[in-house]
Motif scaffolding. Sequence first.
Motif: not given
Length: 542
Positions: A37, A33-35
Amino acid sequence: MVPELTARTARASNPRGTTAMWVRDHLDGLWSDQDFVSWYPRDGRPGLSPAQLATVCVLQFLLNLSDRQAAEAVRCRIDFKYALALELDDPGFHHSVLSDFRDRLGEDDRADRLLSLALERMRKAGLVTERGRQRTDSTQVLAAARDLTRLEMVLEAVRAALEEAARDVPGILDGLVDADWATRYGRPVRLPSQPTHPVTRLKQAGADAHRLLECLPSHRRGPRMEALRQILVQNFLVDARGLLRPRTEKDGQPKGARRIVSPYDCQARRAIRGNTRWSGYLVHVTETCDTGENANLITDIATTSPTRDAQALPGIHTRLRRRRLLPREHLVDGGYLSVALLESSAVHHQIQLIGPVKASGAWQKKEQTGFTRDDFTIDFDRRRVTCPNGQIAKTWITPPAMAPYTVARFHPHQCNPCPDRSACTRGTSARTVNFLPRHLHELQIRNRTEQQDLQWRQLYATRSGVEGTICEFVNGHQARRSRYHGLRKTHVQHVLTGIAINIERLAARTPPRRRRPRHPTAFQSYLDSRGLTWECWWRQGT
């Protein structure tokens, strides 16, 4: 982490695993999910996991599923829950979420960044490396629109603009639409092969379009209204009396590369390649082709309007450089090559382009009966061009319109008395010779000389393998026809298909889990105890 119950159930029901399970086991889900943001606002209610949605989209194109089928697979299939790390009782999501995610994916260059994320994970796993050998080819993609006649195009464009106006600014239609408009545009246009009064209906549709555009200022026009304006300019003009009339061949019409073919997809274009005619786009597929045991992986997908292949090559190299996956040797066909690209690829990217430079289109070369440019001696130091009969050109210039080509012109008094004039030039003018600057001219000669070498031909033969990938792309994943309207959404489809093909190839290369050996039957045990041999089936392994 995959929930324990989900993992245990998936392993029990699929001992050898599936492609969806392979994604979780070997690539840890491709992304996190950090990719994503930067794709979403920081405030607001938390939504669904974008990493899970991206994985579902890839699996959807891997298995050729619709949105409803993909959402149902998330709810019902155990291997999907394993790949997404979901609990067995997770209810999934509504199928419309996938369409919203693809719309978000089509903004800016997010589709290319998604492919970069997947390739980065594969690069870290040692599945793809930089400075290897890659190859590129293209194929046509049909737009998600039916072919329309000229009359159908204008009528459907007016109807689409009316639908948009009724949704956004219905007040402007009150004094415009009457019973005749309702009859003409109340339903989608479906005309027979020979409609009645086509010229009269075309003029009427043009007048209606003109009146509709006058009612709405340009700054308030939506995409359908803007498409109507372009189609009106494409098919009509205002004559000297100020009247709007349909364009004729004498008036001139836009060429295929600039002509709109559908009011719902203004980026699709009509194109001709060889004997193939289509309305849509081109997709350029680049993949690795190194010799070895590694699978050939797609490293770039480019979706463009139907233009020359050579125009797509600089963008391909730019994206490969950003992904740190530039090849050492890049195999392409003649459509991608020019002498200038040979030089720029080597200078800016240290890439050796391997392919045939397009031969001269002069009649002497085609007919093999006259003196070609190669028969002339070019002296760059002394700025002289000498013909096969010893005559020296009187003029050496570089016209701005023909840059970077240099033009050497002979004088008529040199060519007219020449006994070989018919084999050198036709018509009343003298011979002219066009050639590139010295470094490009020598590069061109070197390329054509290498084409005669057997080793070069064997290396270039590797390029033909990309046609198998194109076949898999088109036939195995139904990518010949676009699922969606617009260039961006079509590009999203192609990128997701490319990632799916990579996963499919890698999963096929992974050795399956070793199966338990079969125990001998009672009779086989009896034969063994008596020292009697029996034939073992090759699949049994014992």
